[in-house]
Design an enzyme around this catalytic site. Sequence first.
Site, PDB file in Angstrom:
ATOM      1  N   THR A 109       0.807  -1.223   0.000  1.00 54.00           N
ATOM      2  CA  THR A 109       0.000   0.000   0.000  1.00 54.00           C
ATOM      3  C   THR A 109       0.841   1.274   0.000  1.00 54.00           C
ATOM      4  O   THR A 109       0.326   2.358  -0.286  1.00 54.00           O
ATOM      5  CB  THR A 109      -0.927   0.032   1.233  1.00 54.00           C
ATOM      6  OG1 THR A 109      -0.120   0.038   2.428  1.00 54.00           O
ATOM      7  CG2 THR A 109      -1.861  -1.169   1.239  1.00 54.00           C
ATOM      8  N   CYS A 156      -0.398   6.585   7.537  1.00 54.20           N
ATOM      9  CA  CYS A 156      -1.751   6.023   7.491  1.00 54.20           C
ATOM     10  C   CYS A 156      -2.760   7.068   7.960  1.00 54.20           C
ATOM     11  O   CYS A 156      -2.577   7.710   8.994  1.00 54.20           O
ATOM     12  CB  CYS A 156      -1.811   4.789   8.382  1.00 54.20           C
ATOM     13  SG  CYS A 156      -3.457   4.055   8.525  1.00 54.20           S
ATOM     14  N   ASP A 171      16.942  10.215  51.478  1.00 53.38           N
ATOM     15  CA  ASP A 171      15.708  10.983  51.648  1.00 53.38           C
ATOM     16  C   ASP A 171      14.900  10.426  52.816  1.00 53.38           C
ATOM     17  O   ASP A 171      14.688   9.207  52.926  1.00 53.38           O
ATOM     18  CB  ASP A 171      14.883  10.898  50.364  1.00 53.38           C
ATOM     19  CG  ASP A 171      13.611  11.717  50.438  1.00 53.38           C
ATOM     20  OD1 ASP A 171      13.670  12.931  50.179  1.00 53.38           O
ATOM     21  OD2 ASP A 171      12.558  11.121  50.760  1.00 53.38           O
ATOM     22  N   CYS A 200       2.292   2.587   9.465  1.00 53.77           N
ATOM     23  CA  CYS A 200       1.308   2.592  10.550  1.00 53.77           C
ATOM     24  C   CYS A 200       1.987   2.425  11.898  1.00 53.77           C
ATOM     25  O   CYS A 200       3.141   2.024  11.992  1.00 53.77           O
ATOM     26  CB  CYS A 200       0.302   1.444  10.374  1.00 53.77           C
ATOM     27  SG  CYS A 200      -0.566   1.410   8.811  1.00 53.77           S
ATOM     28  N   CYS A 247      -2.556  -0.125  14.763  1.00 52.10           N
ATOM     29  CA  CYS A 247      -3.478   0.305  13.707  1.00 52.10           C
ATOM     30  C   CYS A 247      -4.685  -0.631  13.643  1.00 52.10           C
ATOM     31  O   CYS A 247      -4.530  -1.867  13.617  1.00 52.10           O
ATOM     32  CB  CYS A 247      -2.764   0.314  12.363  1.00 52.10           C
ATOM     33  SG  CYS A 247      -3.794   0.947  11.012  1.00 52.10           S
TER      34      CYS A 247
END
Length: 522
Positions: free
Chosen positions: A34, A69, A472, A38, A42
């Site tokens: 395509t 995308c 601490d 993505c 997706c």
Amino acid sequence: MLNGMYTDRERCVRAVRSKDARFDGWFFTAVLTTGIYCRPSCPVVAPKPENMVFHASAAACQQAGFRACKRCRPDTSPGSPEWNRRADLVARAMRLIADGVVDREGVPGLAGRLGYSTRQVERQLLAELGAGPLALARAQRAQTARLLVESTELSMADVAFAAGFASVRTFNDTVREVFALSPTELRARVPKRNDATAAALRALPPRTPTPRTQPPGTTATPAATPAPATLHLRLPFRAPLNPDNLFGHLAATAVPGVEEWRDGAYRRTLRLPYGHGIVGLAPRPDHIACRLTLSDLRDLTVAISRCRRMLDLDADPVAVDDQLRTDPLLAPLVDKASGRRVPRTVDEAEFAVRAVLGQQVSTAAARTHAARLVAAHGDAVDDPEGGLTHLFPTPEALAAVDPESLAMPRTRRTTFTTLVEQLADGRLRLGVESDWTQARARLLALPGFGPWTVDVIAMRALGDPDAFLPTDLGVRRAARELGLPSTPAALTDRAAAWRPWRAYAVQYLWATDSHPINFLPA
């Protein structure tokens, strides 16, 4: 560890098939059939494994010729947690690129801040990410442009220059290449705004022409810069996120005039490269609601990056919590309220100054000291929607303060003046590019800086996820109540099993106390 995960093909395929959102930002999936890329989560049907190619960055996908995308919008993924976990050259470069250094100073400026040649920086980024600094900055500009196109009614020319493009033509070409849509088509896809929103946007003040500072190597000079504007954004994060100690800490230690908690949001002023801003941040179940007002929209990318860093939104809470759960005495705290983040800062120098002001005094006294400095030496800002009045003073402004005017013991005055003088003249540089080991050594060499002060700066200003505070009092008290060793040496030995996430262990230990920093304000 997930470092270089995109090279583990089998693992990436499993993540894509399971649509696991935890891996968004860790890698990107390019689909050969395509031509798009993505995020792992997706929602579309996963492609066949033989049609998947994996990349470490969106910029690498774009350089390989893939488009973003339109369904999953991979450009809006949370950032990779790798860049906040590591302190090597690549991680420091990525933090600087996110802070807009390439757009402002060019690649030579990036390399200069890192102390390497441009060739070394480019080579290491290409080797690990498949893209050089210019391509990475270009991908970031494209994302900023998309935000402005979709969330404002600025002209496309104003969007182009606010996003950092040197010309409108480059802006148009980049948007078409990355999103397969023109800027106008991107805006047309946004649902119509309601009447109130449209009216508010139309009410924005007109543009004020301002010369734009060009990055090195560019020649275009746009005619104007957009005027102040307010944007409403959604900042994504990896779930889970526990907002209690994150926003509780920021609200409980807020410096009057610079920070406040108002109407369910933490608000503060921002000193930015081109101007200033005011941001409001409110926790939501699946995002952080961000209301950002900027005097110059060219600061948008930097402002978002600094807000994400302050809220530790690119952290991987699953990896952190899984490691801490291996200690049977710490596991119940993690199970009770998982997803704690380390509250950080938008300005490293500011936090270092505030750490000194907070030495051996209560939270209220530290806020009072800071508020006096802000009122006397901070730059005034206008906030029609709240009670913010100033930007926190710069080191240069604080270096000019008369030490005798400081209401603190003489030894702490020396600590304060030495710190701000070295920050002002550049002998000490604290920023996203800092080498954590070197910064610690330089801080320890300053008078009045002990391990606690240095490590709290490393944790909250420099972003070291493994910074630890064994001396601490709150950490030692919590350790004793849980049955952990309570002496600093013994507790440090026990905490070796929590590495590299000891800063997060500190948040869980602090959370056992009833101090206001541990509770989301009402």
